[in-house]
Design a protein around this motif. Structure first.
Motif, PDB file in Angstrom:
ATOM      1  N   LEU A 191      -9.613   5.386  -3.661  1.00  0.00           N
ATOM      2  CA  LEU A 191     -10.161   4.890  -2.921  1.00  0.00           C
ATOM      3  C   LEU A 191      -9.308   4.013  -2.719  1.00  0.00           C
ATOM      4  N   ALA A 192      -8.860   3.077  -2.827  1.00  0.00           N
ATOM      5  CA  ALA A 192      -8.045   2.348  -2.245  1.00  0.00           C
ATOM      6  C   ALA A 192      -7.293   2.037  -1.504  1.00  0.00           C
ATOM      7  N   VAL A 193      -6.619   3.214  -1.421  1.00  0.00           N
ATOM      8  CA  VAL A 193      -5.458   4.116  -0.343  1.00  0.00           C
ATOM      9  C   VAL A 193      -6.172   4.308   0.351  1.00  0.00           C
ATOM     10  N   LYS A 194      -6.829   4.969  -0.145  1.00  0.00           N
ATOM     11  CA  LYS A 194      -7.296   5.910   1.350  1.00  0.00           C
ATOM     12  C   LYS A 194      -7.962   4.965   2.220  1.00  0.00           C
ATOM     13  N   LEU A 195      -8.791   3.893   1.733  1.00  0.00           N
ATOM     14  CA  LEU A 195      -9.291   2.604   2.529  1.00  0.00           C
ATOM     15  C   LEU A 195      -8.648   1.826   2.816  1.00  0.00           C
ATOM     16  N   GLY A 196      -7.636   1.446   2.917  1.00  0.00           N
ATOM     17  CA  GLY A 196      -6.491   0.680   3.770  1.00  0.00           C
ATOM     18  C   GLY A 196      -6.341  -0.880   2.814  1.00  0.00           C
ATOM     19  N   PHE A 197      -7.105  -0.810   1.403  1.00  0.00           N
ATOM     20  CA  PHE A 197      -6.981  -1.840   0.765  1.00  0.00           C
ATOM     21  C   PHE A 197      -5.752  -2.419   0.162  1.00  0.00           C
ATOM     22  N   ALA A 198      -4.892  -1.395   0.061  1.00  0.00           N
ATOM     23  CA  ALA A 198      -3.831  -1.451  -1.275  1.00  0.00           C
ATOM     24  C   ALA A 198      -3.064  -0.058  -0.809  1.00  0.00           C
ATOM     25  N   GLY A 199      -1.531  -0.098  -0.531  1.00  0.00           N
ATOM     26  CA  GLY A 199      -0.476   1.282  -0.798  1.00  0.00           C
ATOM     27  C   GLY A 199      -0.610   1.740  -2.647  1.00  0.00           C
ATOM     28  N   PRO A 200       0.252   2.773  -2.675  1.00  0.00           N
ATOM     29  CA  PRO A 200       0.122   3.550  -3.762  1.00  0.00           C
ATOM     30  C   PRO A 200       0.093   3.094  -4.834  1.00  0.00           C
ATOM     31  N   VAL A 201       1.416   1.912  -4.943  1.00  0.00           N
ATOM     32  CA  VAL A 201       1.050   1.103  -6.692  1.00  0.00           C
ATOM     33  C   VAL A 201       0.902  -0.138  -5.786  1.00  0.00           C
ATOM     34  N   HIS A 202      -0.452  -0.973  -6.695  1.00  0.00           N
ATOM     35  CA  HIS A 202      -1.181  -1.885  -6.451  1.00  0.00           C
ATOM     36  C   HIS A 202      -1.997  -2.408  -7.750  1.00  0.00           C
ATOM     37  N   THR A 203      -2.172  -3.755  -7.633  1.00  0.00           N
ATOM     38  CA  THR A 203      -3.181  -4.352  -9.091  1.00  0.00           C
ATOM     39  C   THR A 203      -4.166  -5.120  -8.271  1.00  0.00           C
ATOM     40  N   PHE A 204      -5.824  -4.218  -9.249  1.00  0.00           N
ATOM     41  CA  PHE A 204      -6.875  -4.943  -8.339  1.00  0.00           C
ATOM     42  C   PHE A 204      -7.320  -6.326  -9.689  1.00  0.00           C
ATOM     43  N   GLY A 205      -8.298  -6.865  -8.940  1.00  0.00           N
ATOM     44  CA  GLY A 205      -8.883  -7.457 -10.660  1.00  0.00           C
ATOM     45  C   GLY A 205     -10.557  -6.616 -10.561  1.00  0.00           C
ATOM     46  N   SER A 206     -10.480  -7.060 -12.088  1.00  0.00           N
ATOM     47  CA  SER A 206     -11.479  -6.712 -12.912  1.00  0.00           C
ATOM     48  C   SER A 206     -12.220  -7.660 -13.955  1.00  0.00           C
TER      49      SER A 206
END
Length: 281
Positions: A92-107
Motif C-alpha cells: 500500500l505504501a508504494v501505491k500511496l506514494g510513501f516509498a518506492g518498491p524497496v524501502h524501510t518503515f518504522g515499527s
C-alpha cells in the motif's frame, strides 16, 4: 482532507487471510491518543468495517526510514509488529506514494525492510532479528504432553509442536497459553505446529489482541520456523501452510528472518464516522 467531513478514506488489505484496515494519516493527522478507540470500533465485525487490526501510515519521524506505522489489534491493544500487516503496508505504501518498491518503515519493533513486487502483489519483508529463544520450557498444557518453545520475532510467540495440529482445539489451548503465568505480564501469541517434512510445516495461531485463532500470522510463521530449525527439524527455508490454506515463505538468512507472500488490496473506500460512533478530535 476537509475535517468537517464525516467520511474517512480507508484501504482494506489482506495477507493470507489476515485482514487489516489501513488509514493514510498524513492529512487526517489523528493523534495517537485516539487510535486505540478507533481500532476497537473500526475492527469490530458486523458493526464496523471488520478486521484483525487497524494500521495508520504517516510520515517518517526522521531520515532513517521512509515512513512509519502505528499498529493496533482489534481489541485496541498496540502491537510492536505484525508480519502479514507489514507485507500489506509495503504494498500500500508504494501505491500511496510513501516509498518506492524497496524501502524501510518504522515499527515499534524496529525498522522493517520491504521488497515489493507490485505487479504480482507479492512482498518480502525482513523482520527484526529474533530474540529471547527458549527451547523446551515446562508449561502445562491441558490434555497434552511435551514442552513449549518461545521466541520473539517482533512480538512474543510460544510454539507447541504436535503431530496433528489440525485436530487441536486451538481457541481453548491458545487462550490457556496466551494468559499463562510463564508469559506474564505481556502474554504471548500461541502457535501449534506440525512438521510435514524438512521444508514444510502446518501452523495454526491464536493471536494475542484478536483473542482467537486467525487464518494466518506472519510473525507466528517466522517463530515456527525459527524454533523448528533450532531443534533440527527443518531447514532454514520453509513453506508454512496457514489455517486459511495459504502458503507463507520463511527463510533464515544470516541470522535474519524473511517473510514472503501475497498482499492484496481488497477494496478502498470511505467509512462514515458517525455510524461507528467516532469523531475527529
Amino acid at each position: 482532507m476537509n475535517r468537517n467531513m464525516n467520511a474517512v478514506p480507508i484501504h482494506k488489505m489482506q495477507g493470507c487471510g489476515n485482514d487489516f484496515v489501513f488509514i493514510d494519516n498524513r492529512k487526517l493527522a489523528l493523534p495517537v491518543s485516539a487510535m486505540a478507540d478507533w481500532a476497537k470500533k473500526v475492527c469490530r465485525r458486523a458493526f464496523g468495517v471488520g478486521a484483525d487490526g487497524l494500521v495508520f501510515l504517516e510520515e517518517a519521524p526522521d531520515a532513517s526510514v521512509d515512513y512509519r506505522w502505528h499498529f493496533y489489534n482489534a481489541d485496541g491493544s498496540r502491537a510492536e509488529m505484525c508480519g502479514n500487516a507489514s507485507r500489506c503496508a509495503g504494498l500500500l505504501a508504494v501505491k500511496l506514494g510513501f516509498a518506492g518498491p524497496v524501502h524501510t518503515f518504522g515499527s515499534d519493533a524496529g525498522p522493517i525492510r520491504a521488497e515489493v513486487d507490485v505487479e504480482n502483489c507479492e512482498v518480502k519483508v525482513q523482520l527484526t532479528p529474533p530474540k529471547g529463544l527458549e527451547l523446551n520450557k515446562s508449561v502445562d498444557m491441558p490434555g497434552l504432553e511435551g514442552t513449549i518453545h518461545f521466541v520473539n520475532t517482533g512480538v512474543p510467540h510460544a510454539v507447541y509442536i504436535h503431530d496433528d495440529a489440525a485436530g487441536l482445539n486451538v481457541k481453548t489451548l491458545g487462550a490457556h497459553v496466551r494468559y499463562h503465568a510463564a508469559f506474564a505480564p505481556a502474554g504471548t501469541n500461541a502457535n501449534f505446529v506440525t512438521v510435514l517434512d524438512r521444508n514444510n510445516i502446518h501452523l495454526r495461531t491464536y493471536e494475542r489482541g484478536v483473542e482467537d485463532e486467525t487464518y494466518a500470522c506472519g510473525t507466528g510463521a517466522a517463530a515456527g520456523v525459527v524454533v523448528t530449525n533450532a531443534l533440527g527439524l527443518t531447514e532454514s527455508s520453509v513453506n508454512v501452510r496457514s489455517s486459511g490454506g495459504e502458503i507463507l515463505g520463511i527463510s533464515i538468512e544470516n541470522g535474519c528472518v524473511h517473510l514472503k507472500g501475497k498482499a492484496l488490496n481488497v477494496y478502498s473506500g470511505e467509512m462514515y464516522l458517525e455510524a461507528l460512533g467516532l469523531t475527529l478530535p
